[in-house]
Scaffold this motif. Structure first.
Motif, short mmCIF file in Angstrom:
data_model
loop_
_atom_site.label_atom_id
_atom_site.label_comp_id
_atom_site.label_asym_id
_atom_site.label_seq_id
_atom_site.Cartn_x
_atom_site.Cartn_y
_atom_site.Cartn_z
N GLU A 225 0.90 -1.16 -0.08
CA GLU A 225 0.14 -0.03 -0.04
C GLU A 225 0.81 1.26 -0.04
N ASP A 226 1.71 1.41 1.07
CA ASP A 226 2.66 2.35 1.03
C ASP A 226 3.70 2.63 -0.31
N ILE A 232 10.56 5.28 -4.90
CA ILE A 232 11.56 5.91 -5.91
C ILE A 232 11.43 5.21 -7.43
N ASP A 233 11.60 6.13 -8.19
CA ASP A 233 11.60 5.54 -9.54
C ASP A 233 12.48 4.31 -9.86
N MET A 287 12.57 6.08 3.68
CA MET A 287 11.74 7.08 2.69
C MET A 287 11.50 8.26 3.58
N THR A 288 11.80 8.19 4.99
CA THR A 288 11.69 9.43 5.59
C THR A 288 12.83 10.34 5.11
N PRO A 296 12.37 13.08 -5.75
CA PRO A 296 10.96 12.84 -6.38
C PRO A 296 10.60 11.24 -6.17
N VAL A 297 9.30 11.07 -6.12
CA VAL A 297 8.77 9.69 -5.92
C VAL A 297 7.52 9.69 -7.30
#
Length: 300
Positions: A225-226, A232-233, A287-288, A296-297
């Motif tokens: 879900e997260d 990250i690409d 990811m924090t 970017p995400v």
């Protein structure tokens, strides 16, 4: 003549006894072939798979307040290891904590007791998570102090005056009694530690993803879900507790950058992967750290 008959009879009895003894003798079983020599890579790979597929609910990570409570209630049952630098340890550390800086863990592995609850604590929880993973593979009862001193202890606002500044001496080293498989793992863990902690800055990973994404793998181990909400690409997704069942999806010919929420479950994951020869590293603060650096995400 009589004497020769007696000798003949005796010879007959001896032959009969020998024949009967031979008939009743249990045949000697064949010598079994020697056991095949253990292959270190196979021993380590099997141990890594077992570890990553049997991670408990606590993920080998203990909340800061719970760990401090245990240390207060029964300090003799706890072995607290502060993995920060000697300088930072000297400025103030958890009561009863000994100092084993992260790079020296391999040198000092023999001083850690097998019969106590081990709590590894560092700055953010990211390197202590690596050590907790490897320690549990060796049979220690170990956890990582969630968030370390910076993000676990500091938010509790207990105050610098609650910290100890006197050094706690390390216990005497004890050579462990290990079988051949255990010795292979022990030696591999001792060799794991060096000058680097295998943690990469967000900006550096972003450069790699931008410049040459095919040269690396970004492995996101957060929930599905997260991951779907933003990642990250180029990242691949395998949930934390499913990595052990999907080791065959991880490349051995290029670096694997493991991404979680704050870097702690990434540490639990990447240390065993490195042990089996995968060039794994973790993203600093997960990811924090990535979103904190406003990188970017993507969502597709």
């Amino acid at each position: 003549m009589r004497k020769s008959k007696i000798v003949s009879l005796l010879l007959v009895f001896v032959m009969m006894f020998s024949f009967l003894a031979a008939c009743n003798q249990t045949p000697t079983p064949p010598t079994p072939p020697p056991a095949p020599a253990l292959v270190p890579a196979e021993v380590i790979a099997a141990a890594v798979e077992e570890f990553l597929t049997t991670i408990p609910d606590n993920n080998y990570i203990m909340a800061a307040d719970a760990a401090l409570g245990l240390n207060d209630e029964n300090p003799d049952a706890i072995f607290w290891v502060d993995m920060r630098s000697a300088e930072d340890y000297a400025k103030g550390h958890i009561t009863n904590a000994v100092n084993i800086p992260y790079p020296k863990t391999g040198e000092l592995l023999e001083v850690i007791p097998m019969n106590k609850q081990i709590i590894f604590q560092c700055y953010s929880g990211q390197t202590s998570a690596q050590v907790a993973a490897l320690a549990n593979m060796l049979g220690f009862n170990a956890v990582s102090f969630r968030g370390g001193m910076n993000f676990g202890w500091a938010p509790l606002e207990l105050g610098e005056d609650t910290l100890q500044t006197t050094e706690n001496k390390l216990p005497e080293a004890k050579t462990p009694d290990l079988d051949e498989e255990q010795q292979i793992l022990w030696d591999a863990v001792k060799a794991y530690f060096g000058d680097t902690n295998f943690v990469v800055a967000a900006a550096d990973l972003n450069d790699l993803v931008t410049e040459n994404p095919d040269a690396i793998m970004v492995l996101d181990i957060r929930s599905a879900e997260d991951f779907a909400k933003g990642h990250i690409d180029t990242a691949s997704h395998i949930a934390f507790k499913e990595v052990g069942a999907n080791l065959d999806q991880l490349p051995t010919n290029k670096p694997v950058y493991v991404v979680c929420y704050t870097g702690q479950t990434a540490g639990i994951t990447m240390a065993p992967l490195r042990l089996m020869g995968i060039n794994a590293m973790s993203l600093n603060r997960g990811m924090t750290g990535w979103t904190g650096a406003e990188l970017p995400v993507v969502t597709e």
